[in-house]
Write an enzyme that holds these catalytic residues in place. Sequence first.
Site, short mmCIF file in Angstrom:
data_model
loop_
_atom_site.label_atom_id
_atom_site.label_comp_id
_atom_site.label_asym_id
_atom_site.label_seq_id
_atom_site.Cartn_x
_atom_site.Cartn_y
_atom_site.Cartn_z
N GLU A 60 41.40 47.88 49.38
CA GLU A 60 41.99 47.25 50.56
C GLU A 60 42.76 48.22 51.45
O GLU A 60 42.62 48.20 52.67
CB GLU A 60 42.92 46.10 50.16
CG GLU A 60 42.19 44.83 49.70
CD GLU A 60 41.83 44.86 48.22
OE1 GLU A 60 42.16 45.85 47.53
OE2 GLU A 60 41.22 43.89 47.75
N HIS A 129 47.11 34.59 43.24
CA HIS A 129 46.19 34.18 44.32
C HIS A 129 46.81 33.09 45.19
O HIS A 129 46.10 32.40 45.89
CB HIS A 129 44.88 33.65 43.73
CG HIS A 129 43.89 34.70 43.38
ND1 HIS A 129 43.95 35.42 42.22
CD2 HIS A 129 42.81 35.18 44.06
CE1 HIS A 129 42.93 36.28 42.17
NE2 HIS A 129 42.23 36.17 43.28
#
Lengths: 326, 337
Positions: A60, A129
Amino acid sequence: MAEIAYWEAIRRAHDEELAHDHMVIAMGEDIGVAGGTYKATSGLYQKYGAARIIDTPISENSYTGIGIGASMAGVRPIIEIMSINFALLALDTLINAAAKIRYMSGGRASCPIVMRTPGGTAHQLAAQHSARLARMFMSTPGLRVVTPRGPLDAYGMLKSAVRCNDPVIIIEHESMYNMRGEVPDEETFRPLEGAEVVRGGTDITLIGYNYSVHLCLAAADKLAAMGVSAEVLDLRALRPIDRDSIRRSVEKTHKVVIAEEDEATVGVGSEIISVIIEECFFALDAQPVRVHAADVPVPYNRQMEKAAIPNADDVLAAALKVLGRV
Amino acid sequence: MNASDQKRLLREMIFYRRFEERSFEAYMERKIGGFLHLYSGQEAVATGVLEMARCGHDYVITGYRDHIHAIKAGAPPREVMAELYGKETGSSRGRGGSMHIFDPTVNFMGGYALVGQPFPLAAGLALACKHKGTDQIAICFLGDGANNQGTFHETMNMASVWKLPVLFVCENNLYAIGTRIDRSTAVTDQYKRVAAYDIPSSQHDGQDIDVVMAAATNAIAHVRGGKGPYFIEFMTYRQRGHSMSDSNAYRSKEEERLWLERDPLKIYGERLKKAKILTDKDIAAMEKSVLEEIENDIIRFAEESPEPRVEDLNKYCLDDKPDPRWIGPLTQGEQHG
C-alpha cells in the site's frame, strides 16, 4: 435519471473520467483482472487495458507513492485502497508526501491524486477490518476529505476529485456499496466542498457524514412521528468543513446531535462542537450531544459489535435527550 | 570528453564543494536554520551521473542531502542558496528549506526528509514517462541507509514487474546517520540486494568521476532503451557529519584520513594536471573565481532577497485558484432539503 447502486456510481465515474482524459489511470489491489473487491472497477480492465487499470501488489505505501510520483508528472491516478485499515500503511506517502508537497515546494509541485477507500464497520469483520479513521485524515492540512453518503455524491464527487488539483481522500463505506439512489443520466459533477441539508427541519439539527447520515434520516422519521421537525445535515466534506452551513442550521433549530460511526475521542463530533462554539455558541438552547462508537477496537462477536457501533435508535435517544423529552 | 568539458567538470565540483562549505559558514552564523546535510566528499556521484543524463528532460529526485543534485539538474544556485536562507526567491519560496529543494521547471522533483520515500515517488515519475510514451527516465539518488526501508523492497518489486524507466543511484557512504553499514545491514554490497527483484545492477568507485560517468552511461542506456530499471551503487564517503548536529563520534580518524586521500576533487584535479590540461596555477585561479562567484553573486542574492510575507502563511496549502466546478460550494439547486 436512473436508480443505480453506489458501486455502479463509482464505476461510472471511473469510466467517464478514463474516457475523458488519457492521463487518468486507476491502481489498486485486485482492481483489474479481478474487477475490484466491491466491483467499483469491474469491466474497466477489459476496456482500458493493463497500462491504465493497474493491478498492484499488496504494497500500500509504495503503490500509493507511485501514484503520487506519477501525479507530479501530469498523471491523474485514482488509487484504491481495499480497506481504510490498510491505508494506515500508506500514511507516509499520503500524509508526509502528498499532503505536503505543494506547500513545501512553494506551490511549484502538486499531487492531484484521488485515494478511494471504504471505512466503516460491516458484518463482523473484527478489529483490523472495521476502522473508520476519517478523523485522522480530516486533521491533515494539504488534503481534501470527502464522505459521499449515496450514489449521486459517490459518482459526482469522484469525478470532481479527478479534475481537482489537490490530493483528495474519498471515504466510502463497506455497508453502502449496494445502496441504491438516483443519478442523472447526463454527466454531473458534485462539488468537493459544502454540507447539504438533506432534510429540512426546525426543531433540532442532526449532523452526520458518510453512513451516519442514514442513521440521522431514520431517526428524523421517528421524530416526525412524534411531532418533532428534525433537520438532517450531511457534512459531505470533512476537510474543509463547511462552517457556514453548520451555523445556519444551528441558528435555526438551536439544538444539535452529531452522529459519527467513529470513536469520539479527538473526533468528527468534537470538531463540529468546537465549530458550533466558535461560530454560534449563543444560538444553542441545549448542550450538544455526540452519538459515537464505543471506545474499543471493534469486536468480532455479533452482539458485541452491534453494541459498539451506533444505530438510528441511539441517534433518536440522543435527540430526545437534547429536546428534554427524557 | 574534450579538455574544455573536463575543465568545466572540475570547476563544477569545486563549485559544489565551496557552495556546501559556504552554507556551513552561513549556518554557523545562524543565517541558515533547521537541519543542513552537506554533500562534501560525494560530489563525483551526482556530478558524474547527471552529466550523462539529460537534465531538464529526465526527472531527478533525491533525499535531504539535495542541494548539489538540484543544482546539477539545472536549478539556479542562487535560488538554492536563497532557499537555505528561507527567502521568497528560494527554490521552494522559503517554505521548504535545505531538505526540500524543488525546481519542476528543470524536472528536479524534490528533496525529501523521510528516508526511502523517494523510491516510490521516482517509480511514479517513471510510470508517468512510460504512460506518456516519452524517452524520459527518472533518476533517484538515495543513500545506503534508505535500502533498509520497506519502500526499497516494495518499489524495486513494482519497478521490475512494470519495467519502469527508472535508474536507482545508491550513494553508499557506509553510514546510516551514525550507524555503520555492517552493523545495520545483513548484505553490505547494496547492488546484490536487487537481485531478488531481477533488476540488473553494478557497484563502482564513486570517488572517480570518470568511473562514475562510464558506469552511468551504460546504466542510463539500459533504462532509456526500455529495458526497465537499473540499480547502480557507488562507494563514496561524506567528509562532514550526517547533518550539522552530528557529533561524528562513530568514525575513526584513520578511516576519515584514508577517504580524504580519495577526495573526488583531488583525484580529478591530479588527473587533469597529469594530462597537462590544467596546472596548479589554473586550479588556484578556478578556486578563486568560484569563491568570488559564490560570494558576489550567490550569497549576495540570498542575503538581499526578501523574506516571504507572513500574510501568505496559508498560501500553497491547497490549489490557490481552484475551479469552482469541482470545489463548490454546493448551490441551493444542488441541495436536497
